[in-house]
Design an enzyme around this catalytic site. Sequence first.
Site, PDB file in Angstrom:
ATOM      1  N   THR A  18       0.832  -1.206   0.000  1.00  0.00           N
ATOM      2  CA  THR A  18       0.000   0.000   0.000  1.00  0.00           C
ATOM      3  C   THR A  18       0.868   1.258   0.000  1.00  0.00           C
ATOM      4  OG1 THR A  18      -1.459  -1.255   1.485  1.00  0.00           O
ATOM      5  CG2 THR A  18      -2.011   1.035   1.124  1.00  0.00           C
ATOM      6  N   ARG A  22       8.035  -2.599   2.648  1.00  0.00           N
ATOM      7  CA  ARG A  22       8.260  -2.677   4.098  1.00  0.00           C
ATOM      8  C   ARG A  22       8.651  -4.083   4.490  1.00  0.00           C
ATOM      9  NH1 ARG A  22       3.351   0.863   6.633  1.00  0.00           N
ATOM     10  NH2 ARG A  22       3.838   2.646   5.318  1.00  0.00           N
ATOM     11  N   SER A 112       6.390   3.993   8.432  1.00  0.00           N
ATOM     12  CA  SER A 112       5.263   4.702   9.022  1.00  0.00           C
ATOM     13  C   SER A 112       5.042   4.351  10.493  1.00  0.00           C
ATOM     14  CB  SER A 112       4.017   4.437   8.185  1.00  0.00           C
ATOM     15  OG  SER A 112       2.983   5.278   8.578  1.00  0.00           O
ATOM     16  N   HIS A 113       3.850   3.820  10.806  1.00  0.00           N
ATOM     17  CA  HIS A 113       3.508   3.573  12.211  1.00  0.00           C
ATOM     18  C   HIS A 113       4.045   2.232  12.721  1.00  0.00           C
ATOM     19  CE1 HIS A 113       0.675   1.754   9.563  1.00  0.00           C
ATOM     20  NE2 HIS A 113       0.344   0.903  10.515  1.00  0.00           N
ATOM     21  N   LYS A 125      10.053   4.121   0.181  1.00  0.00           N
ATOM     22  CA  LYS A 125       9.047   4.417  -0.832  1.00  0.00           C
ATOM     23  C   LYS A 125       9.555   5.523  -1.733  1.00  0.00           C
ATOM     24  CE  LYS A 125       6.501   7.181   2.550  1.00  0.00           C
ATOM     25  NZ  LYS A 125       5.262   7.422   3.276  1.00  0.00           N
ATOM     26  N   ASP A 277       1.978  10.037  13.413  1.00  0.00           N
ATOM     27  CA  ASP A 277       2.604   8.713  13.355  1.00  0.00           C
ATOM     28  C   ASP A 277       4.088   8.816  13.013  1.00  0.00           C
ATOM     29  OD1 ASP A 277       2.385   9.456  10.710  1.00  0.00           O
ATOM     30  OD2 ASP A 277       2.057   7.403  10.021  1.00  0.00           O
ATOM     31  N   ASP A 279       6.029   8.685  10.371  1.00  0.00           N
ATOM     32  CA  ASP A 279       6.526   9.551   9.299  1.00  0.00           C
ATOM     33  C   ASP A 279       5.719  10.834   9.148  1.00  0.00           C
ATOM     34  OD1 ASP A 279       4.363   8.035   8.405  1.00  0.00           O
ATOM     35  OD2 ASP A 279       5.016   8.118   6.312  1.00  0.00           O
ATOM     36  N   ASP A 281       2.523  11.533   8.564  1.00  0.00           N
ATOM     37  CA  ASP A 281       1.431  11.766   7.616  1.00  0.00           C
ATOM     38  C   ASP A 281       0.048  11.511   8.204  1.00  0.00           C
ATOM     39  OD1 ASP A 281       1.759   9.032   7.639  1.00  0.00           O
ATOM     40  OD2 ASP A 281       2.050   8.819   5.477  1.00  0.00           O
ATOM     41  N   ARG A 282       0.002  10.874   9.383  1.00  0.00           N
ATOM     42  CA  ARG A 282      -1.318  10.618   9.985  1.00  0.00           C
ATOM     43  C   ARG A 282      -1.593  11.591  11.127  1.00  0.00           C
ATOM     44  NH1 ARG A 282      -2.512   4.218  10.213  1.00  0.00           N
ATOM     45  NH2 ARG A 282      -1.485   3.685   8.254  1.00  0.00           N
ATOM     46  N   LYS A 376      -0.814  12.556   2.559  1.00  0.00           N
ATOM     47  CA  LYS A 376      -1.599  12.909   3.727  1.00  0.00           C
ATOM     48  C   LYS A 376      -0.670  13.638   4.680  1.00  0.00           C
ATOM     49  CE  LYS A 376      -1.352   8.165   5.652  1.00  0.00           C
ATOM     50  NZ  LYS A 376      -0.994   7.288   4.521  1.00  0.00           N
TER      51      LYS A 376
HETATM   52  C1  VG1 Z   1      -2.834   1.282   5.840  1.00  0.00           C
HETATM   53  C2  VG1 Z   1      -4.114   2.100   5.849  1.00  0.00           C
HETATM   54  C3  VG1 Z   1      -4.174   2.980   4.609  1.00  0.00           C
HETATM   55  C4  VG1 Z   1      -2.923   3.853   4.521  1.00  0.00           C
HETATM   56  C5  VG1 Z   1      -1.685   2.964   4.570  1.00  0.00           C
HETATM   57  C6  VG1 Z   1      -0.410   3.749   4.594  1.00  0.00           C
HETATM   58  O1  VG1 Z   1      -2.816   0.420   4.720  1.00  0.00           O
HETATM   59  O2  VG1 Z   1      -5.238   1.257   5.911  1.00  0.00           O
HETATM   60  O3  VG1 Z   1      -5.343   3.758   4.661  1.00  0.00           O
HETATM   61  O4  VG1 Z   1      -2.910   4.595   3.331  1.00  0.00           O
HETATM   62  O5  VG1 Z   1      -1.711   2.154   5.751  1.00  0.00           O
HETATM   63  O6  VG1 Z   1      -0.389   4.649   5.657  1.00  0.00           O
HETATM   64  P1  VG1 Z   1      -3.200  -1.130   4.827  1.00  0.00           P
HETATM   65  O7  VG1 Z   1      -2.960  -1.697   3.453  1.00  0.00           O
HETATM   66  O8  VG1 Z   1      -2.338  -1.713   5.889  1.00  0.00           O
HETATM   67  O9  VG1 Z   1      -4.636  -1.161   5.239  1.00  0.00           O
HETATM   68  V1  VG1 Z   1       1.071   5.047   6.396  1.00  0.00           V
HETATM   69  O10 VG1 Z   1       0.802   6.194   7.507  1.00  0.00           O
HETATM   70  O11 VG1 Z   1       1.573   3.570   6.868  1.00  0.00           O
HETATM   71  O12 VG1 Z   1       2.031   5.593   5.070  1.00  0.00           O
HETATM   72 CO    CO Z   2       2.459   7.162   8.025  1.00  0.00          CO
END
Ligand code: VG1
Ligand code: CO
Length: 543
Positions: A18, A22, A112-113, A125, A277, A279, A281-282, A376
Amino acid sequence: MQVQQIQTQPFSGQKPGTSGLRKKVVEFQQPGYLENFVQAIFNSVDGSGQTLVIGGDGRYYNRQAIQIIIRMAVANGFARLLIGQGGILSTPAASCVIRKYQACGGIVLSASHNPGGPDEDFGIKFNAANGGPAPEKMTEAFYQQTQQLQHYLTVEAEAIDLDQQGSQQLGNTQVEIIDPVADYADLMQSLFDFAAMKSLLSDGSFRICFDAMHAVTGPYASEILQNRLGAPAGSVINAQPLEDFGGGHPDPNLVHAHELVQRMQGEDGLDFGAASDGDGDRNMVLGRDFYINPCDSLAILAANAQSVPAYQQGIAGIARSMPTSRAADRVAKALGVDCYETPTGWKFFGNLLDAGKITLCGEESFGTGSDHVREKDGLWAVLFWLNLLAVKRQPVADIVRGHWQQYGRDYFTRHDYEGLDAEAAQQMMTRLRDRLSTLSGQAVADLQIEAADDFAYRDPVDGSESQAQGIRIYFEDGSRIVYRLSGTGTEGATLRVYLDSYQNDPGLLEQDPQQALATLISAADQIAGIKSSTGREQPDVIT
Ligand code: VG1
Ligand code: CO
């Protein structure tokens, strides 16, 4: 400076999910592993004469990875590298810098998180020239490259001092260490009414807390909230980025941001709280004893956009990811603008933003953003809320309740089942897909199924198609269940079940979402056989 060709072999499974590639840190540390993926990017994106942005969320292995990428970027002929000081760039700041300096793209190192540290996760990425996540056809090209690569290019050079701002020449490449915060902070100042926000924050009666969770936003939040907007020192907590995020989980939800949640509670609770979070973005935004669901947050920001200078002229449209509740759709309808439904992941918003079809967009997973960058943006959402609060001078809870009274409330919850056996999870989804055509008309747990499908998306701008983006079950009363498997995990599979239901009876707007959605929750299990297929009685995380 001599370019070296180093033999490498294709690694299996370097398929971006997504949000990039990772894996566990140890996988990235295998000789050639990171190099293979970076060369795959450089074979797909011609660097000659171009600027490349590099930075990350500061997690373990960030600095080492940046040194490797610098040498490879020099060998691959980039003209100029812009690197955040200390190896730091939040995801939205990277997007901002790419756009501002017309780079051909950027490499952001983040998972990310997901937790950080030697035994935890790392990620990489690529963001394209518009500042947004590489679209699917680009990530597919990277993947094809990773499967065929025979060698990568690098140079021999001393490590660059990442902590010293300034510029130096390495071969034919100009390597610049830049202030990671300034460009981003300036952009925020150009969007929001800093004078009004400053007067709200600096008189001491309106108290806030921003929890940076020892991740990347600490320096950004300190500069903007404390230095530029006058919030008292200490308003930003856990502000120092750490390689292991202080052992915590930099995921802004009620469980992981517990320190913040505590400060919001009771008589003496703060007026406004927020967390971001790994990075940056959340965002999670809170009022005193009050949680704002991200789906509602998007709708409320859209409904009130005109009180913010950058959006004073109105918004062109809204987009939300498919599993996000339809609260934003109601606002779009009232405003007379289009609302788009896209697959999960920010990359699907890029074309809509570039084409000017939308101004605001968001996901249920604590992601909100606008056309100011192509990611985001956690801190942006926090500032947007502060700008609204500075204008309205009302408690957070009153703003949200007022919104529900006007538009009705979309109750929403997400249930995550983590670390499942990957095969069992796949099989459950396959069985469900096979039965989709037989579901409509069936009655489950007092509810009548109206329609069921597997979400497919056709990009309205370039016509590209994405299949199998999540199973949607619609009920006759308008409620909905969505099932999909996560594309960001690094261990086993994560099943996400999203449930939402609309309520506009003014007397029924204050329920606990788990209670309001109880029938739907049991229908979700009956339809998919979650307990029997996963062996789990409860979800691991409920948001
Ligand atoms: C998750 C979230 C998705 C978001 C993605 C990346 O993906 O559901 O809405 O865009 O993380 O966010 P998934 O495929 O695990 O549901 V971040 O803050 O990790 O860049
Ligand atoms: Co993030």
